[in-house]
Design a protein around this motif. Structure first.
Motif, PDB file in Angstrom:
ATOM      1  N   VAL A   1       0.846  -1.193   0.000  1.00 38.20           N
ATOM      2  CA  VAL A   1       0.000   0.000   0.000  1.00 38.20           C
ATOM      3  C   VAL A   1       0.884   1.246   0.000  1.00 38.20           C
ATOM      4  CG1 VAL A   1      -1.769   1.317   1.207  1.00 38.20           C
ATOM      5  CG2 VAL A   1      -1.870  -1.190   1.196  1.00 38.20           C
ATOM      6  N   LEU A   2       0.779   2.049  -1.052  1.00 38.50           N
ATOM      7  CA  LEU A   2       1.531   3.292  -1.164  1.00 38.50           C
ATOM      8  C   LEU A   2       0.558   4.464  -1.050  1.00 38.50           C
ATOM      9  CD1 LEU A   2       3.934   2.415  -4.126  1.00 38.50           C
ATOM     10  CD2 LEU A   2       4.353   2.217  -1.657  1.00 38.50           C
ATOM     11  N   ALA A   3       0.823   5.353  -0.106  1.00 40.34           N
ATOM     12  CA  ALA A   3      -0.038   6.509   0.112  1.00 40.34           C
ATOM     13  C   ALA A   3       0.520   7.697  -0.666  1.00 40.34           C
ATOM     14  CB  ALA A   3      -0.111   6.841   1.600  1.00 40.34           C
TER      15      ALA A   3
ATOM     16  N   GLU B   1       7.535  10.563   2.446  1.00 38.94           N
ATOM     17  CA  GLU B   1       8.989  10.516   2.698  1.00 38.94           C
ATOM     18  C   GLU B   1       9.747   9.920   1.513  1.00 38.94           C
ATOM     19  OE1 GLU B   1       7.335   6.655   4.363  1.00 38.94           O
ATOM     20  OE2 GLU B   1       6.695   8.749   4.268  1.00 38.94           O
ATOM     21  N   GLN B   2       9.027   9.251   0.613  1.00 41.22           N
ATOM     22  CA  GLN B   2       9.664   8.621  -0.545  1.00 41.22           C
ATOM     23  C   GLN B   2       9.336   9.410  -1.810  1.00 41.22           C
ATOM     24  OE1 GLN B   2      11.376   5.606  -0.499  1.00 41.22           O
ATOM     25  NE2 GLN B   2      10.901   4.812   1.532  1.00 41.22           N
TER      26      GLN B   2
ATOM     27  N   ALA C   1      -1.358  -1.254  -4.175  1.00 45.70           N
ATOM     28  CA  ALA C   1      -2.583  -0.472  -4.009  1.00 45.70           C
ATOM     29  C   ALA C   1      -2.180   0.968  -3.709  1.00 45.70           C
ATOM     30  CB  ALA C   1      -3.431  -1.041  -2.876  1.00 45.70           C
ATOM     31  N   TRP C   2      -2.594   1.888  -4.565  1.00 47.64           N
ATOM     32  CA  TRP C   2      -2.318   3.306  -4.349  1.00 47.64           C
ATOM     33  C   TRP C   2      -3.464   3.922  -3.560  1.00 47.64           C
ATOM     34  CZ3 TRP C   2       1.859   6.240  -4.851  1.00 47.64           C
ATOM     35  CH2 TRP C   2       2.897   5.793  -5.683  1.00 47.64           C
TER      36      TRP C   2
ATOM     37  N   GLY D   1       4.748   6.475   2.393  1.00 46.66           N
ATOM     38  CA  GLY D   1       4.135   7.700   1.875  1.00 46.66           C
ATOM     39  C   GLY D   1       4.979   8.152   0.696  1.00 46.66           C
ATOM     40  N   VAL D   2       4.338   8.425  -0.414  1.00 44.59           N
ATOM     41  CA  VAL D   2       5.072   8.719  -1.649  1.00 44.59           C
ATOM     42  C   VAL D   2       4.662  10.086  -2.179  1.00 44.59           C
ATOM     43  CG1 VAL D   2       5.582   7.907  -3.985  1.00 44.59           C
ATOM     44  CG2 VAL D   2       5.082   6.252  -2.172  1.00 44.59           C
TER      45      VAL D   2
END
Lengths: 265, 265
Positions: free
Chosen positions: A189-191, A197-198, A214-215, A235-236
């Motif tokens: 899961v990428l927020a 931070e990424q 999953a975005w 967190g992206v």
């Protein structure tokens, strides 16, 4: 005689312009030949088709497809059609459809590799655009989580340009539970958040976008709640190369989902 | 006494809601503290600032910045402010600004590495969103070419979220001439079109996005005119991985511009 705005079935269909009526009946409206065609490709989705005599003649293939699926096809007056449609030029066709969302468990059991999770998105045009973009990028599941817009809102249906009928749409009250289930199903899961931070490009460079993902996208106005973003695997942030302070939701979703699509090929 | 809706300067400013008046005076309106702040960072852009007494008090730094730049600052009644603003909650501030577009030659002489060319885009919200996305992706020039929306339309200004003030905005009647000039300035012109012969990912894989590039985008409704797409160095399609037949303009622009941004790093 064509149905008029006062014919009971037209009156009943027109009530579906209101969310409460859509929820109560689990039905919604689609308008225009392209959307009706998409709806008819799905089994047991279209309940009833209304058209002006002109439109039913011009789109005789759609009328025939409906009739062949035992869907009642009814002629309506121009005035009745105008009352059923929300756009100025609906090209003479409006269909009543059944809600088509599936339970979260069903959608996840199909082992999706790309998913869009919309948390608390309120603008129906934005939601529909993200649905369309997610479909284009190859996402097969779109989840409307929390206090989100109704995916069957007319503007959302139109903005999705048919994609509402292409992907597994899921509605779920609890975004946290969705995240837990998505991770249990093997999805990273990428927020997507401006404060992530990424950096998206660095994640791509590191090969970390190739896994089933999953975005998670938050609302236009308020972004993602911090407690929700913290539950994600990362967190992206989309890099901002110029002076803009942020991207709008649809643009950010397009960049993130396409970055995953490219990495997953 | 604060100005009322009938004070001549308020009446004159309000006329800028009409395109003809904006063209005649080369002025336009921006509303809300964030946009006013952006405008004030540019020299000789803000001509006049109107605010309710409350707003001028709350945003005293903006009022002081305006006064320090010899910009007249005038108190207006809530009713006058509401008449000047196009949104429901403009937070009490509206500024009259000078048009800020620059000649094409000026913009190209700065040797931009990423440019967005909008040909015949009619929807102001879309145009503003593309401006914002282009800025975020690091494009420094955005050209409104042909029979395009007015970049100073209130909805375009708001959708751009300040990016109208960040990039070189160019207006030009003739899209063909813009293409010729862009190529003469050393830019590769890529036409984004669903029928493009090149796949965006393949171009990226081949390293062909690393060069200085001008992306050409057509209208939402009609796409790019064929004769214009043919003058470009390549027609490029964003890959469609799912069942969607196309992306909307803002999403396609986001994917294309960010693909270039990533390749150019």
């Amino acid at each position: 005689m064509p149905f008029t705005p006062r014919t009971p079935r037209v009156v009943a269909a027109r009530r579906l312009q209101r969310r409460r009526e859509r929820e109560a009946t689990r039905r919604f409206l689609v308008e225009g030949p392209q959307a009706v065609r998409e709806a008819l490709t799905r089994p047991r989705t279209v309940v009833e088709l209304f058209g002006t005599p002109d439109a039913l003649d011009r789109y005789a293939d759609l009328a025939a497809a409906a009739a062949g699926a035992d869907v009642p096809v009814s002629e309506v007056t121009d005035e009745a059609l105008a009352g059923l449609a929300e756009t100025v030029a609906p090209q003479g066709l409006v269909a009543v459809c059944r809600h088509l969302d599936v339970p979260l468990e069903t959608a996840l059991s199909r082992r999706p590799r790309l998913v869009a999770l919309l948390a608390g998105i309120r603008d129906p045009g934005n939601a529909g655009t993200v649905l369309r973009t997610a479909d284009a990028a190859g996402a097969t599941v779109v989840v409307f989580a929390g206090d989100a817009v109704d995916p069957y809102n007319g503007k959302c249906v139109r903005s999705s340009a048919g994609s509402l009928f292409h992907v597994d749409v899921v509605r779920h009250r609890d975004p946290d539970a969705v995240l837990v289930a998505a991770r249990a199903a093997g999805l990273t899961v990428l927020a997507a958040t401006g404060h992530g931070e990424q950096d998206l490009d660095e994640l791509a460079d590191a090969g970390r976008l190739a896994v089933p993902t999953a975005w998670l996208f938050g609302s236009e106005a308020h972004g993602l709640p911090r407690e929700l973003a913290e539950v994600a695997d990362a967190g992206v942030r989309v890099p901002l190369h110029g002076q803009a302070e942020s991207l709008n939701l649809a643009a950010a979703a397009a960049v993130c989902l396409y970055a995953s699509a490219r990495a997953q090929r």
